[in-house]
Write a protein that holds these residues in place. Structure first.
Motif, mmCIF file in Angstrom:
data_model
loop_
_atom_site.group_PDB
_atom_site.id
_atom_site.type_symbol
_atom_site.label_atom_id
_atom_site.label_comp_id
_atom_site.label_asym_id
_atom_site.label_seq_id
_atom_site.Cartn_x
_atom_site.Cartn_y
_atom_site.Cartn_z
ATOM 1 N N ASP A 166 4.046 13.094 5.105
ATOM 2 C CA ASP A 166 3.555 11.440 5.267
ATOM 3 C C ASP A 166 1.901 11.380 4.429
ATOM 4 N N ASP A 167 1.046 13.159 4.503
ATOM 5 C CA ASP A 167 0.116 13.257 4.088
ATOM 6 C C ASP A 167 -0.100 14.125 2.997
ATOM 7 N N VAL A 168 -0.182 14.598 1.220
ATOM 8 C CA VAL A 168 -0.639 15.171 0.735
ATOM 9 C C VAL A 168 -1.674 15.809 0.640
ATOM 10 N N ILE B 35 -6.056 30.682 4.038
ATOM 11 C CA ILE B 35 -6.094 30.765 2.517
ATOM 12 C C ILE B 35 -7.217 29.421 2.284
ATOM 13 N N GLN B 36 -8.339 29.333 1.448
ATOM 14 C CA GLN B 36 -9.105 28.518 0.846
ATOM 15 C C GLN B 36 -8.423 28.397 -0.643
ATOM 16 N N GLN B 37 -8.380 27.016 -0.666
ATOM 17 C CA GLN B 37 -8.239 26.501 -2.181
ATOM 18 C C GLN B 37 -9.569 26.005 -2.824
ATOM 19 N N ARG B 38 -9.487 26.435 -3.488
ATOM 20 C CA ARG B 38 -10.921 25.215 -4.341
ATOM 21 C C ARG B 38 -10.654 24.893 -5.958
ATOM 22 N N LYS B 39 -9.872 23.669 -6.225
ATOM 23 C CA LYS B 39 -9.432 22.883 -7.196
ATOM 24 C C LYS B 39 -11.157 22.246 -7.721
ATOM 25 N N ALA B 40 -10.032 22.240 -8.533
ATOM 26 C CA ALA B 40 -11.356 21.908 -9.927
ATOM 27 C C ALA B 40 -10.324 21.027 -11.115
ATOM 28 N N ARG C 59 -7.688 14.743 -5.327
ATOM 29 C CA ARG C 59 -7.483 15.081 -4.557
ATOM 30 C C ARG C 59 -6.200 15.777 -3.884
ATOM 31 N N ASN C 60 -5.675 13.798 -4.576
ATOM 32 C CA ASN C 60 -4.180 14.305 -3.899
ATOM 33 C C ASN C 60 -3.408 14.854 -5.006
ATOM 34 N N VAL C 61 -3.574 15.649 -5.888
ATOM 35 C CA VAL C 61 -2.978 16.391 -6.748
ATOM 36 C C VAL C 61 -2.739 18.475 -6.182
ATOM 37 N N LYS C 62 -2.102 18.475 -5.821
ATOM 38 C CA LYS C 62 -2.202 19.902 -5.036
ATOM 39 C C LYS C 62 -2.638 21.089 -6.340
ATOM 40 N N ARG C 63 -2.035 21.071 -7.422
ATOM 41 C CA ARG C 63 -2.984 22.133 -8.273
ATOM 42 C C ARG C 63 -4.265 21.825 -8.974
ATOM 43 N N GLY C 64 -5.021 22.240 -9.837
ATOM 44 C CA GLY C 64 -6.603 22.316 -11.071
ATOM 45 C C GLY C 64 -5.880 22.668 -12.252
ATOM 46 N N LEU C 65 -6.528 21.702 -13.173
ATOM 47 C CA LEU C 65 -6.921 21.928 -14.115
ATOM 48 C C LEU C 65 -7.757 23.133 -14.551
ATOM 49 N N PRO C 66 -8.017 23.476 -15.703
ATOM 50 C CA PRO C 66 -8.882 24.680 -16.183
ATOM 51 C C PRO C 66 -9.899 23.333 -17.148
ATOM 52 N N LEU C 67 -10.847 24.000 -17.279
ATOM 53 C CA LEU C 67 -11.601 23.209 -17.315
ATOM 54 C C LEU C 67 -12.040 23.090 -19.141
ATOM 55 N N TYR C 68 -11.412 24.315 -20.120
ATOM 56 C CA TYR C 68 -11.296 23.326 -20.862
ATOM 57 C C TYR C 68 -9.913 23.000 -21.119
ATOM 58 N N THR C 69 -9.319 22.418 -20.654
ATOM 59 C CA THR C 69 -8.167 21.435 -20.783
ATOM 60 C C THR C 69 -7.763 20.647 -22.127
ATOM 61 N N TRP D 79 1.032 -0.821 -0.390
ATOM 62 C CA TRP D 79 -0.143 0.162 0.170
ATOM 63 C C TRP D 79 1.214 1.144 -0.324
ATOM 64 N N ALA D 80 0.398 2.960 -0.930
ATOM 65 C CA ALA D 80 1.171 3.610 -0.762
ATOM 66 C C ALA D 80 0.207 4.178 0.373
ATOM 67 N N PRO D 81 2.055 5.024 0.793
ATOM 68 C CA PRO D 81 1.304 5.994 2.180
ATOM 69 C C PRO D 81 -0.051 7.253 2.128
ATOM 70 N N VAL D 82 0.083 7.201 2.652
ATOM 71 C CA VAL D 82 -1.484 7.979 2.950
ATOM 72 C C VAL D 82 -1.339 9.313 2.245
ATOM 73 N N GLY D 83 -2.339 9.297 0.992
ATOM 74 C CA GLY D 83 -2.115 10.947 0.794
ATOM 75 C C GLY D 83 -0.653 10.921 -1.062
ATOM 76 N N PHE D 84 -0.238 10.103 -0.822
ATOM 77 C CA PHE D 84 1.363 10.191 -1.821
ATOM 78 C C PHE D 84 0.249 10.014 -3.267
ATOM 79 N N ALA D 85 0.911 10.295 -4.419
ATOM 80 C CA ALA D 85 0.226 9.965 -5.598
ATOM 81 C C ALA D 85 0.953 9.276 -6.339
#
Length: 465
Positions: A192-194, A212-217, A221-231, A46-52
């Motif tokens: 140990d937990d991204v 700070i509140q970050q909203r990702k799209a 959940r274990n990816v730090k930054r979001g991707l634009p809708l039209y990617t 098993w991968a550690p918690v939060g590991f991508a």
């Protein structure tokens, strides 16, 4: 060693080896590896918690690649009419005329109604101070366009809270780091937990995650930054725009040339004299050349002399074939947005709103899911505002646990208002529905409507003689 001595010794060694192997086999069969609890059926650990796994916590793109991708989608949001339409429609259905917020006493808790009224005042003040309805629209636009939104909280020094946007470009690591670094992509996480975010590097300064509140799209959940809708469909958007432009230019050129006269056996001077004789006027163009002008009225019949033919280029325009290709591109983009085609193309000839926006329709399901996600994120913002008022003594500490904030988003389904009103009236008469909830279902502010009713009653009172 003699042969008679060697053979008995080999026999004893073979018997000892056999007994030793049997002992090890029994020991191995009874052995339990304590690590077995952390391995899957295929034997992988098993991968550690939060590991991508594989892509790392940054997802499939590095930070420079994300920046380029974001700029590309921003350009589409500014210049591509189809992309703009998609953004605006999503804002209209997710935010609409605005969400309604009503503070009420939490279920199962005994507390005075006055406490909920105090919290409601803080909520109303926060909305007004932060232009919340407009900010909600911008949140949706930024989330779709950039793939993420950063909201930073500020204390106004009087128990009120302010929120301001942080641009994605401002969030960056201090130096180039590997994807698996806890501070990669400008987001500091637990080693140990991204998913446990500790802070954000904003303009080179580490800001506590509580500010700070970050909203990702469009990422896990274990990816730090979001991707634009039209990617996934940005190439489709560019092709649709170019195809529409080319169709318009070709049609413009073809329709601008009314007719072409072909002189089969005439010389150049003869053609020029023919044009001059039949022109009704002449003028100079921008290059100083003489242009002959001939007018053809409605129903004009042309008589061609021998050796002269007329061609009309506009008759060869077949716009339908190009429109079919354009519709196919737009249909692919609408599929990515989980939107009916007419919502994206503004062509309602092949669809009905009433049959599309039904309870089980894909668009209703999708917009309802987006509304629910936004409501949950908004609740956390208002919780910060209420908590700040508690710290300044504007609210008692009990407000944090005793008061619940009910949020009502604009309805998405096609509504039969008469049937709904009858059902609500029956529920109200039987004590199932409260007047506050009834007001929310109608999209009204209950407290404001009660004030309006009192003012209306005062206005109708007869004046003293």
């Amino acid at each position: 060693m003699s042969e008679s001595t060697r053979r008995p010794l080999e026999g004893r060694l073979e018997r000892l080896e056999k007994r030793l192997l049997e002992a090890f086999e029994g020991l191995w069969g009874d052995y339990v590896d304590p690590r077995d609890a952390f391995s899957g059926e295929d034997g992988d650990w098993w991968a550690p918690v939060g590991f991508a796994r594989g892509a790392g916590a940054g997802g499939p793109f590095t930070l420079p690649q994300l920046t380029d991708l974001r700029q590309e989608c921003r350009q589409l949001a500014l210049t591509n009419e189809f992309a703009i339409n998609g953004h605006e429609n999503r804002i209209s259905y997710i935010v609409g005329s605005g969400h309604l917020y009503h503070a009420t006493i939490r279920k199962g808790i005994e507390a005075p109604i006055a406490l909920a009224q105090q919290v409601q005042e803080i909520v109303d003040e926060f909305q007004e101070a932060n232009d919340w309805h407009e900010r909600q629209q911008e949140i949706v636009r930024r989330l779709d366009r950039d793939g993420e939104v950063f909201l930073r909280y500020f204390d106004d020094g009087r128990g009120g809270a302010r929120v301001r946007f942080v641009e994605p470009e401002q969030v960056a690591p201090l130096r180039d780091l590997p994807l698996d670094s806890p501070a990669s992509h400008g987001v500091l996480t637990d080693a140990d937990d991204v998913e446990t975010v500790l802070g954000y590097y904003v303009d080179g300064e580490l800001i506590d995650a509580r500010e700070i509140q970050q909203r990702k799209a469009n990422v896990d959940r274990n990816v730090k930054r979001g991707l634009p809708l039209y990617t996934a469909v940005r190439s489709n958007l560019r092709r649709a725009e170019k195809l529409l432009r080319n169709m318009s230019v070709v049609a413009e050129i073809q329709s601008a040339i009314a007719l072409i006269r072909k002189h089969r056996s005439a010389t150049r001077s003869g053609v020029e004299q023919f044009v001059a004789d039949r022109s009704v006027a002449s003028r100079l163009d921008g290059a100083g050349r003489t242009r002959r002008v001939t007018e053809y009225g409605p129903g004009t019949i042309l008589d061609a002399p021998a050796g002269l033919e007329y061609e009309f280029p506009a008759t060869g325009i077949d716009a339908g074939s190009y429109v079919t290709i354009l519709q196919a591109e737009l249909r692919a983009i609408a599929a990515r947005l989980v939107m009916p085609e007419f919502m994206f193309t503004s062509d309602a000839s092949n669809a009905s709103y009433s049959s599309t926006m039904i309870a089980e329709g894909p668009a209703v399901k999708m917009f309802g899911r987006l509304q629910a996600s936004m409501i949950e994120q908004d609740r956390r913002v208002f919780a910060v505002a209420i908590g700040n008022a508690v710290r300044y003594g504007r609210l008692p500490a009990a407000a944090l646990d005793a008061v619940d904030l009910q949020v009502t988003a604009p309805t998405l389904q096609t509504r039969d208002r008469a049937s709904e009103a009858q059902a609500d009236e029956v529920a109200y008469r039987n004590g199932v529905l409260s007047t506050q909830t009834w007001s929310q279902r109608l999209g009204l502010d209950y407290d404001q409507e009660q004030k309006n009713r009192r003012l209306h009653a005062i206005d109708r009172q007869p004046e003293d003689s």
